[in-house]
Design an enzyme around this catalytic site. Structure first.
Site, PDB file in Angstrom:
ATOM      1  N   LYS A  68      15.587  -5.671  -0.451  1.00 46.09           N
ATOM      2  CA  LYS A  68      16.379  -5.242   0.712  1.00 46.09           C
ATOM      3  C   LYS A  68      16.076  -3.825   1.160  1.00 46.09           C
ATOM      4  O   LYS A  68      16.858  -3.231   1.904  1.00 46.09           O
ATOM      5  CB  LYS A  68      17.864  -5.351   0.373  1.00 46.09           C
ATOM      6  CG  LYS A  68      18.362  -6.774   0.243  1.00 46.09           C
ATOM      7  CD  LYS A  68      19.878  -6.814   0.283  1.00 46.09           C
ATOM      8  CE  LYS A  68      20.432  -8.120  -0.234  1.00 46.09           C
ATOM      9  NZ  LYS A  68      21.470  -7.963  -1.235  1.00 46.09           N
TER      10      LYS A  68
ATOM     11  N   GLY B  13       6.292  -3.815  -6.304  1.00 42.59           N
ATOM     12  CA  GLY B  13       5.157  -3.612  -5.410  1.00 42.59           C
ATOM     13  C   GLY B  13       5.208  -2.194  -4.851  1.00 42.59           C
ATOM     14  O   GLY B  13       6.023  -1.369  -5.294  1.00 42.59           O
TER      15      GLY B  13
ATOM     16  N   GLY C   1       6.325  -0.925  -2.032  1.00 44.48           N
ATOM     17  CA  GLY C   1       7.603  -0.539  -1.428  1.00 44.48           C
ATOM     18  C   GLY C   1       8.705  -0.386  -2.464  1.00 44.48           C
ATOM     19  O   GLY C   1       9.444   0.610  -2.484  1.00 44.48           O
ATOM     20  N   SER C   2       8.819  -1.362  -3.370  1.00 48.99           N
ATOM     21  CA  SER C   2       9.924  -1.313  -4.333  1.00 48.99           C
ATOM     22  C   SER C   2       9.709  -0.222  -5.373  1.00 48.99           C
ATOM     23  O   SER C   2      10.676   0.423  -5.812  1.00 48.99           O
ATOM     24  CB  SER C   2      10.161  -2.685  -4.973  1.00 48.99           C
ATOM     25  OG  SER C   2       8.962  -3.281  -5.365  1.00 48.99           O
TER      26      SER C   2
ATOM     27  N   ASP D 121      -0.144  -9.746  -2.881  1.00 46.45           N
ATOM     28  CA  ASP D 121      -0.994  -9.110  -1.863  1.00 46.45           C
ATOM     29  C   ASP D 121      -2.062  -8.209  -2.489  1.00 46.45           C
ATOM     30  O   ASP D 121      -3.033  -7.843  -1.838  1.00 46.45           O
ATOM     31  CB  ASP D 121      -0.138  -8.265  -0.907  1.00 46.45           C
ATOM     32  CG  ASP D 121       0.794  -9.115  -0.053  1.00 46.45           C
ATOM     33  OD1 ASP D 121       0.742 -10.349  -0.173  1.00 46.45           O
ATOM     34  OD2 ASP D 121       1.567  -8.538   0.738  1.00 46.45           O
TER      35      ASP D 121
ATOM     36  N   GLY E 254      -0.132 -12.075   2.921  1.00 41.57           N
ATOM     37  CA  GLY E 254      -0.894 -10.827   2.925  1.00 41.57           C
ATOM     38  C   GLY E 254      -0.466 -10.073   4.169  1.00 41.57           C
ATOM     39  O   GLY E 254      -1.113 -10.133   5.205  1.00 41.57           O
TER      40      GLY E 254
HETATM   41  O1  F6P Z   1       4.499  -8.657  -0.220  1.00 35.94           O
HETATM   42  C1  F6P Z   1       4.400  -9.926  -0.718  1.00 35.94           C
HETATM   43  C2  F6P Z   1       4.720 -10.944   0.327  1.00 35.94           C
HETATM   44  O2  F6P Z   1       4.576 -12.174  -0.299  1.00 35.94           O
HETATM   45  C3  F6P Z   1       3.889 -10.861   1.598  1.00 35.94           C
HETATM   46  O3  F6P Z   1       2.613 -11.398   1.456  1.00 35.94           O
HETATM   47  C4  F6P Z   1       4.743 -11.585   2.576  1.00 35.94           C
HETATM   48  O4  F6P Z   1       4.535 -11.157   3.887  1.00 35.94           O
HETATM   49  C5  F6P Z   1       6.113 -11.195   2.147  1.00 35.94           C
HETATM   50  O5  F6P Z   1       6.042 -10.873   0.783  1.00 35.94           O
HETATM   51  C6  F6P Z   1       7.147 -12.275   2.380  1.00 35.94           C
HETATM   52  O6  F6P Z   1       8.380 -11.783   2.002  1.00 35.94           O
HETATM   53  P1  F6P Z   1       9.743 -12.610   2.058  1.00 35.94           P
HETATM   54  O7  F6P Z   1       9.917 -13.235   0.727  1.00 35.94           O
HETATM   55  O8  F6P Z   1      10.762 -11.586   2.324  1.00 35.94           O
HETATM   56  O9  F6P Z   1       9.604 -13.654   3.114  1.00 35.94           O
END
Ligand code: F6P
Length: 406
Positions: free
Chosen positions: A92, A121, A123-124, A147, A190
């Site tokens: 979030k 990842g 961001g987190s 990714d 990705g």
């Molecule tokens: O960052 C990993 C990822 O799997 C991306 O490849 C993809 O765009 C995103 O997460 C999808 O996230 P969510 O689970 O929020 O749909």
């Protein structure tokens, strides 16, 4: 003898295969040192719950004997074969709100931890790094993401399994594509990086691979070149084609497209027809070409973690515990030239932030990387017009070949 008694572990950001294998490795290595491991549920949300008294810290302890299926499996070992994360995760963004942040820091205090291992990842990990600085936490990061775009590491947890998923999907699609001489367009995950599309595409026999680092936008030239490439294949007798497109490839005007694969499939069919109708007979075999698109979606985030991901998870888990034992905090485990090492989180996060500020990916596919060269050498269209043969020349070279020869 180290002075550590109790460490915490959490998973944050989108899930991926191999998270449970990291948790298993950390618990095993830490327990062998006599440390307790506290599993924090749902990342920072769990810390808030601890602060609010909704979780008893003593009930969050993970041990190698904590999971039992009598008569079949005992302990944490079964975990390494399961995708997802037994701890749950949170995707979030930064909590932002100062009250929430204070609660998170309070929850962490309550857990009475000597150190924290955060699996995340780019961001987190950035978010946890920020909180760790505010709270004075002894942090170790472990990179995960299908990714594979966390900087400073060649591999992140989950990537290899996702490559295998893309590879299997392409294998499965080959036979139905071939039976109907179709062009199958497969959209893979990705968001900002093309590692998954590139690796999965090469392994699975794709004819076209579009990644944002090489083909940022689906402009008319790119679509024409793809048609040209497919027309050439068809002239040579290979009537079906597999096209892989990373979701991070944008539309013609540079804006993100929802369902980029669908868009591309339509564009290929339309452009081929137009090229034929405007008199370019090299495309007339394609004027009725059938295209189909599929989105692989979240299936790429699941599946049985590959042996390679489990090995990486084991190596990263062990390294994280060793770093804590050595008192080397604020580091992220990395895979570099066949070895597990660690990097200063300050450098990792500085790179992540500066890339995000500039709107660029922190760990992109290098455009001169081995796999880009491999793709080009195999004749896969990755966006370089110089590698494309002229379908008209091939038409003269190769006699018409029967429908199903491929
Ligand atoms: O960052 C990993 C990822 O799997 C991306 O490849 C993809 O765009 C995103 O997460 C999808 O996230 P969510 O689970 O929020 O749909």
């Amino acid at each position: 003898m180290d002075t550590i008694q109790r460490i915490g572990i959490l998973t944050s950001g989108g899930d991926c295969p191999g998270l449970n294998a990291v948790i298993r490795a950390v618990v095993k290595c830490a327990n062998r040192r006599g440390w307790d491991v506290i599993g924090i549920p749902y990342s920072t949300d769990g810390l808030i719950q601890v602060a609010e008294g909704k979780y008893d810290p003593e009930h969050l302890r993970l041990t190698d004997h904590g999971y039992e299926i009598p008569g079949i499996l005992q302990g944490l070992d079964v975990l390494q074969f399961l995708s997802g994360t037994i701890l749950g995760s949170l995707n979030k963004g930064h909590p932002g709100d100062p009250e929430k942040i204070a609660k998170i820091l309070e929850g962490y205090q309550k857990l009475n931890l000597d150190a924290l291992i955060a699996i995340g990842g780019d961001g987190s990990l950035d978010i946890i790094y920020d909180l760790a600085h505010r709270g004075g936490w002894n942090l170790i990061g472990i990179p995960k993401t299908i990714d594979n775009d966390v900087p400073f590491t060649e591999r992140s947890i989950g990537f290899n399994t996702a490559v295998q998923t893309v590879n299997s999907a392409l294998y499965d699609l080959t036979f139905t594509a071939a039976s109907h001489d179709r062009v199958m367009v497969v959209e893979v995950m990705g968001r900002d990086a093309g590692h998954l599309a590139l690796h999965g595409g090469i392994a699975g026999g794709a004819d076209v691979i579009l990644i944002p680092e090489l083909v940022p936008e689906l402009n008319p030239l790119v679509v024409t070149q793809i048609c040209q490439h497919i027309a050439t294949l068809r002239q040579r007798g290979r009537k079906f084609a597999l096209v892989v497109v990373a979701e991070g490839v944008h539309g013609e005007d540079g804006t993100p497209l929802h369902l980029v694969g669908e868009h591309l499939a339509t564009a290929i069919a339309d452009r081929s027809r137009t090229l034929c109708q405007t008199g370019d007979t090299a495309y007339c075999d394609m004027d009725q070409v059938e295209t189909r698109a599929m989105v692989l979606g979240h299936i790429q985030r699941s599946g049985i973690p590959t042996a390679s991901d489990r090995l990486l998870a084991s190596a990263f888990g062990r390294k994280a515990v060793d770093l804590i034992a050595e008192g080397r905090y604020n580091r992220m485990t990395v895979w570099e030239a066949g070895r597990v090492r660690s990097k200063d989180m300050d450098d990792v996060i500085a790179t992540v932030r500066s890339c995000h500020q500039r709107g660029v990916c922190p760990g992109p596919v290098e455009t001169d990387s081995t796999m880009v060269k491999v793709a080009r050498s195999l004749g896969i269209y990755v966006g370089d017009p110089n590698t494309l043969p002229d379908p008209k020349a091939v038409m003269q070279e190769v006699p018409a070949i029967a429908h199903s020869s491929y």
